[in-house]
Each structure stands twice: as structure tokens, then as C-alpha cells.
Design a protein around this motif. Structure first.
Motif, PDB file in Angstrom:
ATOM      1  N   LYS A   6       0.855  -1.190   0.000  1.00 38.74           N
ATOM      2  CA  LYS A   6       0.000   0.000   0.000  1.00 38.74           C
ATOM      3  C   LYS A   6       0.886   1.233   0.000  1.00 38.74           C
ATOM      4  O   LYS A   6       1.851   1.309   0.764  1.00 38.74           O
ATOM      5  CB  LYS A   6      -0.927   0.018   1.224  1.00 38.74           C
ATOM      6  CG  LYS A   6      -2.079  -0.970   1.122  1.00 38.74           C
ATOM      7  CD  LYS A   6      -3.019  -0.849   2.319  1.00 38.74           C
ATOM      8  CE  LYS A   6      -4.194  -1.816   2.192  1.00 38.74           C
ATOM      9  NZ  LYS A   6      -5.075  -1.751   3.386  1.00 38.74           N
ATOM     10  N   TYR A   7       0.534   2.170  -0.874  1.00 38.46           N
ATOM     11  CA  TYR A   7       1.248   3.442  -0.985  1.00 38.46           C
ATOM     12  C   TYR A   7       0.525   4.452  -0.098  1.00 38.46           C
ATOM     13  O   TYR A   7      -0.636   4.785  -0.336  1.00 38.46           O
ATOM     14  CB  TYR A   7       1.260   3.881  -2.449  1.00 38.46           C
ATOM     15  CG  TYR A   7       1.826   5.259  -2.694  1.00 38.46           C
ATOM     16  CD1 TYR A   7       3.178   5.511  -2.499  1.00 38.46           C
ATOM     17  CD2 TYR A   7       0.996   6.292  -3.130  1.00 38.46           C
ATOM     18  CE1 TYR A   7       3.694   6.774  -2.733  1.00 38.46           C
ATOM     19  CE2 TYR A   7       1.511   7.558  -3.373  1.00 38.46           C
ATOM     20  CZ  TYR A   7       2.863   7.794  -3.166  1.00 38.46           C
ATOM     21  OH  TYR A   7       3.386   9.046  -3.407  1.00 38.46           O
ATOM     22  N   PHE A   8       1.223   4.924   0.945  1.00 34.88           N
ATOM     23  CA  PHE A   8       0.568   5.708   1.989  1.00 34.88           C
ATOM     24  C   PHE A   8       0.939   7.187   1.949  1.00 34.88           C
ATOM     25  O   PHE A   8       0.856   7.852   2.972  1.00 34.88           O
ATOM     26  CB  PHE A   8       0.935   5.153   3.367  1.00 34.88           C
ATOM     27  CG  PHE A   8       0.042   4.041   3.814  1.00 34.88           C
ATOM     28  CD1 PHE A   8      -1.266   4.278   4.224  1.00 34.88           C
ATOM     29  CD2 PHE A   8       0.508   2.738   3.837  1.00 34.88           C
ATOM     30  CE1 PHE A   8      -2.079   3.254   4.650  1.00 34.88           C
ATOM     31  CE2 PHE A   8      -0.299   1.705   4.266  1.00 34.88           C
ATOM     32  CZ  PHE A   8      -1.597   1.953   4.673  1.00 34.88           C
ATOM     33  N   ALA A   9       1.355   7.708   0.821  1.00 35.75           N
ATOM     34  CA  ALA A   9       1.752   9.120   0.818  1.00 35.75           C
ATOM     35  C   ALA A   9       0.577  10.025   1.144  1.00 35.75           C
ATOM     36  O   ALA A   9       0.739  11.106   1.700  1.00 35.75           O
ATOM     37  CB  ALA A   9       2.338   9.500  -0.532  1.00 35.75           C
ATOM     38  N   ASN A  10      -0.622   9.583   0.780  1.00 35.65           N
ATOM     39  CA  ASN A  10      -1.807  10.371   1.137  1.00 35.65           C
ATOM     40  C   ASN A  10      -3.000   9.424   1.260  1.00 35.65           C
ATOM     41  O   ASN A  10      -3.039   8.368   0.645  1.00 35.65           O
ATOM     42  CB  ASN A  10      -2.099  11.462   0.084  1.00 35.65           C
ATOM     43  CG  ASN A  10      -1.982  10.935  -1.328  1.00 35.65           C
ATOM     44  OD1 ASN A  10      -2.557   9.908  -1.648  1.00 35.65           O
ATOM     45  ND2 ASN A  10      -1.232  11.635  -2.169  1.00 35.65           N
ATOM     46  N   GLY A  11      -3.944   9.769   2.074  1.00 37.72           N
ATOM     47  CA  GLY A  11      -5.146   8.961   2.213  1.00 37.72           C
ATOM     48  C   GLY A  11      -4.918   7.675   2.983  1.00 37.72           C
ATOM     49  O   GLY A  11      -3.988   7.539   3.764  1.00 37.72           O
ATOM     50  N   GLU A  12      -5.781   6.698   2.720  1.00 31.03           N
ATOM     51  CA  GLU A  12      -5.788   5.445   3.481  1.00 31.03           C
ATOM     52  C   GLU A  12      -4.824   4.410   2.936  1.00 31.03           C
ATOM     53  O   GLU A  12      -4.658   3.354   3.506  1.00 31.03           O
ATOM     54  CB  GLU A  12      -7.214   4.862   3.475  1.00 31.03           C
ATOM     55  CG  GLU A  12      -8.186   5.650   4.311  1.00 31.03           C
ATOM     56  CD  GLU A  12      -7.758   5.721   5.765  1.00 31.03           C
ATOM     57  OE1 GLU A  12      -7.469   4.656   6.359  1.00 31.03           O
ATOM     58  OE2 GLU A  12      -7.686   6.839   6.296  1.00 31.03           O
ATOM     59  N   GLY A  13      -4.216   4.665   1.842  1.00 27.65           N
ATOM     60  CA  GLY A  13      -3.285   3.677   1.297  1.00 27.65           C
ATOM     61  C   GLY A  13      -3.822   3.067   0.023  1.00 27.65           C
ATOM     62  O   GLY A  13      -4.864   2.401   0.023  1.00 27.65           O
ATOM     63  N   GLY A  70       1.917  -3.559  16.623  1.00 24.79           N
ATOM     64  CA  GLY A  70       0.643  -3.164  16.010  1.00 24.79           C
ATOM     65  C   GLY A  70       0.797  -2.339  14.750  1.00 24.79           C
ATOM     66  O   GLY A  70      -0.080  -1.516  14.440  1.00 24.79           O
ATOM     67  N   LEU A  71       1.855  -2.535  13.996  1.00 27.28           N
ATOM     68  CA  LEU A  71       2.109  -1.720  12.799  1.00 27.28           C
ATOM     69  C   LEU A  71       1.292  -2.220  11.619  1.00 27.28           C
ATOM     70  O   LEU A  71       1.159  -3.432  11.410  1.00 27.28           O
ATOM     71  CB  LEU A  71       3.598  -1.744  12.451  1.00 27.28           C
ATOM     72  CG  LEU A  71       4.572  -1.328  13.567  1.00 27.28           C
ATOM     73  CD1 LEU A  71       6.009  -1.416  13.081  1.00 27.28           C
ATOM     74  CD2 LEU A  71       4.250   0.080  14.060  1.00 27.28           C
ATOM     75  N   ASP A  72       0.757  -1.297  10.839  1.00 29.09           N
ATOM     76  CA  ASP A  72       0.009  -1.681   9.633  1.00 29.09           C
ATOM     77  C   ASP A  72       0.615  -1.087   8.365  1.00 29.09           C
ATOM     78  O   ASP A  72       0.094  -1.291   7.267  1.00 29.09           O
ATOM     79  CB  ASP A  72      -1.464  -1.279   9.753  1.00 29.09           C
ATOM     80  CG  ASP A  72      -1.670   0.231   9.855  1.00 29.09           C
ATOM     81  OD1 ASP A  72      -0.707   1.003   9.662  1.00 29.09           O
ATOM     82  OD2 ASP A  72      -2.822   0.645  10.134  1.00 29.09           O
ATOM     83  N   GLY A  73       1.711  -0.346   8.499  1.00 29.47           N
ATOM     84  CA  GLY A  73       2.376   0.223   7.325  1.00 29.47           C
ATOM     85  C   GLY A  73       2.026   1.662   7.038  1.00 29.47           C
ATOM     86  O   GLY A  73       2.632   2.289   6.166  1.00 29.47           O
TER      87      GLY A  73
END
Length: 960
Positions: free
Chosen positions: A805-812, A893-896
Motif C-alpha cells: 500500500k502506498y501511503f503518501a496520502n489517504g488510506e493507502g 501493532g504496525l500496519d504500514g
């Protein structure tokens, strides 16, 4: 050559020759240490340190520290080990030669002499990883597979031939000769080497132990001959070639005392699988293992080599057997000269290292006992080589694994009826075969247009057990109609393959004898089983033909398909397309059986989920049975003539039968004949053109060889060690992520980033070849990093394959790992990988580290690392961090979606220092976790500062 400790002594090298050696007994006489109590493997490393003590790379304190090795508490010091030679295989060797060529190009751009980039020790590259099992079950399988190999790999072979003429100390052994480790054991290894030198103003011949590193994990096979050597990444091997010692921390040495003898019906394969489970449980990762005692002395060198070969599977740096009379006898039996054998024996006698140690003679860090009589027939799998299963428990274990939840290592299949089978029609050929035999392709393949090969013969047909006679119709419906039935547990690949076992005449002859009895009883192999025989050298074919056993293997479909690492490394070739469709349609857990050393997920074949390691005779037995959910003590392998049930006990050869066949088959003259004039024996190799000159002319049109970016914009100034800020997670993984998961060697999926890239270059999927074959092209390999179809990124729960998942903006946004990395690169965002225990287990695959670096990953934080992969990460300028015990990405508890920073990094960083991993969640809350920097030695700090080992070495060479 310096003689810092005045230990240079004369000895009788045999045949009237006078030799000199750096005497370890003389060092002990000076009270430098109790050397005679040291493990033999430590003493051989010590000899190298003593001989190479020059006050610069190797200092006096290095000799003194190792001579005083403390068994229970080894010093936390790095050892500068200068090896005598280096061995490569082509998958790892091609990128290594590409790097050397790129370094020459960089030197030329800087105005220097490119010839300063030259191996300083002998380097042997054996082309053994490129042959694939496209054709099988045919007398022409070897010829046709070799044709395909040369067609697919022409560009790579042209490049290697350039390297052969460009580098003076580089020897290349062409395709079709054997597997690197068996060739090393039977031919390359000398036991002891010599060189003319001047010491104390006196010209003399200095003798020293044969030592090496290799760019393949299973280099340790040579430990069975008493040769110290192990696998390193190509990155470390390049540094060793260019004059750098191999640095490693002073190891513990685990002594394994062997007693007793193997029982009737138990093979060397059973022994090594037993040892693999035993030593994995003892946590020998990163340690030397040394076998000794009367039981060790009773084992022939091929059995010792089988055990040494699988050191990576039990996690040790080495699995070493000291030198004794058996070692010398093996050299003689394999055609080495009498001069070589005498020098080998006399040298080790002079060093007081000859003979198998007995209990109490040597100090070990840990002592383990193993009675060989306790070893049982067994297999290992279905996903890891250390997961031992008693042969008679395989049916029960497979049934349990089918129903076990996926999260617990099972397959999650509830209420399965294993009697349920699905009919598969085999009439018709795979697309790849149709293309091969289409009219416009025949001439390219060296097949005349008029040659009407029967496609069914290549896909499914089997010669009849009655040497050409018709099989009675009532007993051969499946065979004659080209049909099979496939279900859970069906054996679809049965491969006698891999250096581990094909190097061992006892188990290979056992397979041939079992095949002979099976044919005589009227048994045959179902056409749905893809059978293959891929020995590690041509010597195997010679003795199988001399004993008359090959014809029986042929009649069961185990025709010779090639000399190389085939199924064991994923070059199993395609299954029949209708079989693949059936597997996918019903989500079947089909099986492979192979005499290899690796069975990680998706390694053997992407469509086969259960892979079992076993001895060659058991491979034949399970091919006959056609399924793995069978109790071979109670159930027959099949029905022979007249409907008689035939059991495994009816076919299993006795030890006396095996010994009788071996005595007739093996002769030193065979080895001498087959290991000479390689080019003359391989006209296809001679037909390949190659360029010449000191500098390689890079061709932008090539999709196999591409100049890597590691030395672009190269300057003489190293970088700076500084904190990493604002990093994003590219992937979060669980335990036991292998280098196969990180950088697959097998097939390139059409829909993957690498597949899309190749298609954009006008390459059809049938011509993709494998990732392993394209390791000379960074543009393909970077796209293939984390692209294994079975890798599970926990950032995208419930999925398999290289997605994130690309998390630069939004939910991924979900996308491929490569695409996400490229998007992060646009904003100069540093990346991290987070993982569990044993990250990087498996083959010493330098592209697992190179690809990680080229994706923009700055750090990998894991619960623990496999030895070679950790050093490879440092060697590429990627920071390895180790979580405290019990801490994982899951426990945190990491999700990225988090943002990471690593604080405490600076120019003054020390090996194994603790830094802080700062984590900022979506809620902007911050927390910190301590992490250990797994830069383990001072030299690795230098490598990391320079951005990797290769820039460090290049700057050193240019400053000379």
C-alpha cells in the motif's frame, strides 16, 4: 611474504619435492596458544591469518587472538580470512562479472587503468543454473533441453566469454559439465595448494590449505573433503577477488560426535535430513559445526559431502569434517595425481591435523552426540528442509497439514476426501512446446523441419517396461489414452536432482537398483508425473550406464534431462497446461518429490504447494506411488504383472547390492577423462561468438546484460552516516522470509512489473526465461524484488505476491511494491522493510540485497537475520536493525501507515550499537523502540559509510 612469527618450516611434499609451510605446531611452541586443542576448522583459518600477516590487512594481534580462541567464550573480534580461491555459479556469477565490468568502465571514466580491476585469486565459474526441464521422458531430453538453454542464454554466454578473455585469473566451465559443487568436489578442489614465494630472502614453494568462498550457499559441500569454505554473497566474493579478506566474527564451534553406523535401509539423505532437524533445534546459525568421532571416520567422503552441503539448511556457516585417510583416498579415486595426493597427506601430517579426532582431543563450544544407528528413513517438508517427517508418518502428517489453518503453516482445507481425483486429458502439448515445434521455429532450435517428434512423447509418454513391447491394454488405460487423475497430494514432479544427493554414488545407484526391480515387477509411472534425472556431473551418467541401471531409470521416465541445478532451484519447467488448469480450478495442494536441499514455497514450481525432500530411491518410489498420502509399510506402490501388489520392501536394494554395483562402476580414469578439454567436448559453446578487449561494450538493446547504476556519478569521496528521517514502510513480513521470497529465481509472471517491462521491450512471455537468468540486468531484477508469488506482505492482509500500500496520502492505495517504490522515489522518501525471525533465510542471493537497495530501502528491521543476507545488506549500504527479543511489527501493532525515523546514527557509530526506531502513527502519536544496529564489525562500518563494499574497494584500488 612475511614470516612475522618465524614459523616457516620445511617439509617433505612427496616424490622428492621440498616444500615450506607456516607451521602451526611451531606457533604453539612459542606459547602463542594451545593450538593442538583448537577445532581443525579454526586451525585452518588460523594458518591463513598467520601466512598473510602483513601488518596491514592482517596484523599480529589477529594471529594471537585466533590462536587463543576460547571455546566457551570466543572473542568478539573480526577475523580477516584471506581465501585461496573463489567459486561461482552462473546465476550469481554473471552479476558479479557484470559488476567487475562496470567497475572497469568506472575506472576508465575516471582516467585510470581499467586493468586494476582483476581477480587476485583464482576464480572458477561453472555454468550450471541455466538448464530447465522443458523436455523429459525421452532419450532426446538432454539434447533438446541443451538446445533451449543455449537459445535462451546466448547473450549471457557471450558476456561470460568476454569475461573469460578479459580477466586472467578467471576460468569458465561451460554448460553441460555439471553442478558447481560436485565439479568442485570431483575436480576443482586440490586439498592443498602451492605458490612460489620469497620469504626471508629465500625463494621457495609455499604449501597451504585449499580454502575458498563461493557465491552459493551450498559451497559448504566441499567441507566433506576437509576443505574450509562457505557461501557468501556475490558482493563479498567480489571484494575477496579484489584483495579484501573475508571478514567474520570469531565463531563458536559446535562439535557433533558421531558414533555407530547407519542401519540397513537408511541412506545418507536420511542422515542429513536428521542432522538438519537436530542442528536447527540447537540454533547453530552463524556457527561452525565440526563432525568427529568413530562414526564420522566410518562415513565415506560422498556421505560427508552430503552432510556438509546442507549446512545452510541447518543454519551453520560450515559443516566440516577433518582430513583423514578417507579424504586422501577420495582424491585418488577421483583421478587426482599422486603428487597432489601425497602433498595433501604430508602437509596435514606436518601440521598435526591428519586423522579424525576422537572424543576429548579437541575443545568445542558445545558438544552434541548422535548415534548413526538411530537415524530412520525420512523425508522433509512440505515447505522447509528442517521439517523432518518419519517416512511412515508422511501420510498422517500430510492429512493433518491439509486441514491445519494457513496461519499455522497448513493449507486450510476442511473435510477433504483424498480419494477424490479429477480427470486430466494429456493429449495435446503445452503452448511452449507447440511454439517450439511450429514450422518457423524449428530451424532456430536446431531441429530439422522434417523431424516429426511426437508431442505426447515429450509431455507425458513413457517407454514401456518391457523394452518396447506393448503393455497389455487392461493394465494401462491411463497410459495409452494420455490421461491422468489429479487430486490433493498427487505427485506431479519427481526429480532426481541437486548437488546434495547426485554427488553420492550410493544413493544414485540405490535409485537405479530400485528402478530395475520396479521394471522387472512390471510397475510404471503415471503419465501425469513429470520425471527427471539431472545429475551433478557426467561421472554419474558413466557409472549408471556401466552398471546397466540407466536403462531401467529410462523406462520409468527418469531420462537424463541435463547436468545442472534444475528442479532444486525452480527450473522444473512447465507442467502440462491441463494439469495447471486443474490445480487452479480446484485449488489443489499437489506435491513434488525431489532429492534436493530446498523446498521453500513456490521454489520448485509456482503451482505446486507441497514439496518434499528425500533420497533418490524414494523419489523413484513416490513417482511409482503417484501420491504422498501413502503409508509405504502397509500400502503397495502399485500392481505389477498379473495384478500382484508390489511394496517398497520388494524393491529396496540392500547395502551389499549397492556396494557391489559401486565397486564395478567407479574408476579414477573416468574422472580424468571427463574433466579435461571442456571446450572440445561442447561444440555449442564454441559456436557462441564473443567480444574482446579490456572494457565491455554495453549494449542498450540487451535485456540480459545491462550496466548497473552502482558506479554512476562515482566520486572518490565516501558518504556520511546520518540519521534516517521520515521513512515509509514498503513491506511488513512475518517469519522465515527467504531470499527466494525477496528475489525469486524462477519464472517471471506476465502480469508482474518485470513481465510488463519485458513485454514493453517486445519480448513474448515464452521468451521471458527466469529471474535467475536475467540477474545481469538490474532493470529486470529491481522489478522482480519482492515479486515472489507466495510472499505475504502483512500491509495487505489476505493477499500473496509483490503488492503493498502506498501511503503518501489517504488510506493507502494498493499497488505493486515496485510501483510504490518508484512513487516514493519521486518525493525522495526513504523506505523501510520490517520483518520477523530468520529474515533472508536461504540461498546467498546478492540480488536480494541489491534489489532492496535499488528500490530505495534504507533500512531493514527484523527480529533476526540469516548470516549471509545480513552481510549482503551492509555490503549494499542498507542498514540492518534487529528488534529486541519478543518485539515484532505485529507486537507493535504496525500496519504500514506509520512514519519511521532512526535516530542515533552518526559518523561515530560502533558495531552492534543501539539506536532508536521512532514510530509516528496516523494519530500523530509517537513512540520509540530500541534496535540493535547489525553492523557487526569495524570494517562493516567502513562499508556502510562508503555506501557499500564495492564503492569502498574501488576507492581503495584507485588510491593505490
Amino acid at each position: 611474504m612475511n614470516d612475522e612469527f618465524k614459523t616457516l618450516r620445511k617439509f617433505d611434499a612427496g616424490k622428492g619435492r621440498e616444500g615450506f609451510l607456516f607451521s602451526l605446531p611451531a606457533l604453539e611452541e612459542q606459547s602463542v596458544g594451545k593450538i593442538s586443542r583448537l577445532p581443525v576448522s579454526i586451525r585452518i583459518v588460523l594458518e591463513s591469518v598467520l601466512r598473510n600477516c602483513d601488518g596491514q590487512k592482517v596484523q599480529r594481534k589477529d594471529v594471537e587472538a585466533l590462536a587463543n580462541w576460547n571455546a566457551k567464550s570466543p572473542a568478539n573480534e573480526e577475523i580477516p580470512f584471506v581465501v585461496a580461491r573463489i567459486v561461482l555459479q552462473d546465476f550469481t556469477g554473471v552479476p558479479l562479472v557484470v559488476d567487475l565490468a562496470a567497475m572497469r568502465s568506472a575506472v576508465k571514466r575516471l582516467g585510470g587503468d581499467p586493468k586494476i580491476i582483476e581477480p587476485l585469486v583464482p576464480v572458477d565459474l561453472v555454468v550450471d543454473h541455466s538448464v530447465q526441464v522443458d523436455f523429459f521422458g525421452s532419450a532426446r531430453a538432454l539434447e533438446l533441453n541443451l538446445d533451449m538453454e543455449f537459445k535462451r542464454n546466448r547473450e549471457r554466454y557471450q558476456f561470460l566469454k568476454w569475461g573469460q578473455q578479459a580477466f586472467k585469473t578467471f576460468q569458465l566451465i561451460p554448460p553441460g559439465i555439471g553442478i558447481v559443487h560436485q565439479v568442485n568436489l570431483e575436480y576443482l578442489a586440490k586439498g592443498v595448494l602451492s605458490a612460489r614465494s620469497t620469504s626471508n630472502n629465500q625463494a621457495s614453494t609455499i604449501y597451504f590449505p585449499d580454502t575458498l568462498v563461493g557465491t552459493d550457499s551450498h559451497t559448504t559441500m566441499i567441507n566433506g573433503l576437509g576443505v574450509v569454505g562457505w557461501g557468501v554473497g556475490g558482493i563479498e566474493a567480489e571484494a575477496g577477488m579484489l584483495g579484501q579478506p573475508v571478514y567474520f566474527l570469531t565463531p563458536e564451534v559446535v562439535g557433533v560426535h558421531l558414533s555407530g553406523q547407519l542401519r540397513e535401509g537408511v541412506t545418507a539423505t536420511d542422515l542429513v535430513l536428521h542432522i538438519t532437524q537436530l542442528l536447527r533445534a540447537q540454533k547453530v546459525v552463524g556457527k561452525f559445526v565440526e563432525f568427529y568421532g568413530e562414526g564420522a571416520a566410518s562415513l565415506p567422503v560422498p556421505d560427508r559431502a552430503t552432510i556438509g552441503n546442507m549446512s545452510p539448511e541447518y543454519g551453520a556457516t560450515m559443516g566440516y569434517f577433518p582430513i583423514d585417510q578417507e579424504s586422501v583416498d577420495y582424491l585418488r579415486a577421483t583421478g587426482r595425481s599422486e603428487e597432489q595426493c601425497l602433498a595433501f597427506e604430508n602437509y596435514f601430517r606436518a601440521q598435526k591435523m591428519f586423522g579424525m579426532p576422537l572424543r576429548g582431543e579437541i575443545d568445542y563450544s558445545v558438544d552434541i552426540d548422535l548415534d548413526l544407528a538411530q537415524v530412520q528413513p525420512s523425508v522433509a517438508g512440505p515447505k522447509r528442509p528442517q521439517d523432518l517427517i518419519n517416512l511412515l508418518d508422511l501420510e498422517k502428517t500430510f492429512r493433518e497439514l491439509l486441514e491445519k489453518p494457513v496461519r499455522d503453516g497448513g493449507y486450510g482445507k476442511q473435510n477433504v476426501d483424498l480419494r477424490e481425483k479429477h480427470l486430466v486429458e494429456l493429449n495435446g502439448s503445452a503452448p511452449r512446446d507447440e511454439e517450439m515445434f511450429s514450422t518457423d521455429k524449428k530451424e532456430d532450435q536446431g531441429i530439422s523441419p522434417g523431424d516429426e517428434l511426437n508431442k505426447i512423447e515429450m509431455i507425458a509418454n513413457r517407454p514401456t517396461p518391457d523394452a518396447g513391447k506393448e503393455i497389455e491394454a487392461e493394465s494401462s488405460d491411463v497410459f495409452t489414452h494420455g490421461r491422468t487423475h489429479v487430486g490433493h497430494g498427487s505427485v506431479l514432479i519427481a526429480a532426481i536432482t541437486s548437488c546434495t544427493n547426485t554427488s553420492n554414488p550410493s544413493v544414485m545407484i540405490a535409485a537405479g537398483l530400485l528402478a530395475k526391480k520396479a521394471v522387472e515387477h512390471g510397475l510404471r509411472v503415471d503419465p501425469g508425473v513429470k520425471t527427471s534425472l539431472a545429475p551433478g556431473s557426467r561421472v554419474v551418467s558413466d557409472y549408471l550406464h556401466k552398471t546397466g541401471l540407466q536403462k531401467y531409470l529410462d523406462q520409468l521416465g527418469f531420462n537424463l534431462v541435463g547436468y545442472g541445478c534444475t528442479t532444486c532451484i525452480g527450473n522444473s519447467g512447465p507442467l502440462h497446461p491441463n494439469i495447471e488448469k486443474t490445480i487452479n480450478k480446484y485449488d489443489l495442494v499437489a506435491a513434488s518429490v525431489l532429492s534436493g536441499n530446498r523446498n521453500f514455497e513456490a521454489r520448485v514450481h509456482q503451482h505446486i504447494k507441497a514439496n518434499f525432500l528425500m533420497s533418490p530411491p524414494l523419489v523413484v518410489a513416490f513417482a511409482l506411488a503417484g501420491r504422498v498420502h501413502i503409508n509405504l509399510s502397509r500400502e503397495p506402490l502399485g500392481k505389477g504383472r498379473n495384478g500382484k501388489e508390489i511394496f517398497l520392501r520388494d524393491l529396496w536394494p540392500s547395502l551389499s547390492e549397492i556396494r557391489d554395483a559401486m565397486e564395478k562402476a567407479l574408476a579414477p580414469e573416468t574422472f580424468r577423462k571427463l574433466y579435461r578439454d571442456f571446450a572440445d567436448q561442447n561444440p555449442k559453446w564454441n559456436d557462441i561468438p564473443s567480444s574482446s578487449g579490456d572494457i565491455y561494450q554495453w549494449d542498450e538493446k540487451s535485456d540480459y546484460i545491462h550496466e548497473p547504476p552502482f558506479f554512476q556519478n562515482f566520486s572518490m569521496e565516501p558518504g556520511h552516516i546520518e540519521e534516517i528521517q521520515g521513512a515509509r514502510a514498503l513491506g511488513i513480513f512475518g517469519d522465515s522470509v527467504t531470499t527466494d521470497h525477496i528475489s525469486p529465481a524462477g519464472a517471471i509472471k506476465e502480469t508482474s512489473p518485470a513481465g510488463k517491462y519485458l513485454k514493453s521491450r517486445g519480448i513474448e512471455p515464452r521468451d521471458f526465461n527466469s529471474y535467475g537468468s536475467r540477474r545481469g540486468n538490474d532493470l529486470v531484477m529491481t522489478r522482480g524484488t519482492f515479486a515472489n508469488v507466495r510472499i505475504k506482505n502483512l500491509m495487505v492482509p489476505g493477499t500473496e505476491g509483490g503488492v503493498t500500500k502506498y501511503f503518501a496520502n489517504g488510506e493507502g492505495e494498493e499497488m505493486s511494491i515496485f510501483d510504490a517504490a518508484m512513487k516514493y522515489a519521486e518525493t525522495n522518501t526513504p523506505l523501510m522493510i520490517l520483518a520477523g525471525l530468520e529474515y533472508g533465510t536461504g540461498s546467498s542471493r546478492d540480488w536480494a540485497a541489491k534489489g532492496t537497495r535499488l528500490l530505495g530501502v534504507k533500512a531493514v528491521a527484523a527480529a533476526s537475520f540469516e548470516r549471509i543476507h545480513r552481510s549482503n545488506l551492509v555490503g549494499m549500504g542498507v542498514l540492518p536493525l534487529q528488534f529486541p527479543d519478543g518485539t515484532t511489527a505485529q507486537s507493535l501493532g504496525l500496519d504500514g501507515s506509520e512514519i519511521f525515523s532512526i535516530t542515533g546514527l552518526s559518523e561515530t557509530i560502533k558495531p552492534s550499537q543501539t539506536v532508536m526506531l521512532e514510530i509516528e502513527g496516523k494519530d500523530r502519536q509517537k513512540r520509540s523502540v530500541p534496535a540493535k544496529v547489525r553492523i557487526d564489525t569495524p570494517i562493516e562500518v567502513d562499508y556502510y559509510r562508503h555506501g557499500g563494499i564495492l564503492p569502498f574497494v574501488l576507492r581503495q584500488l584507485l588510491l593505490r
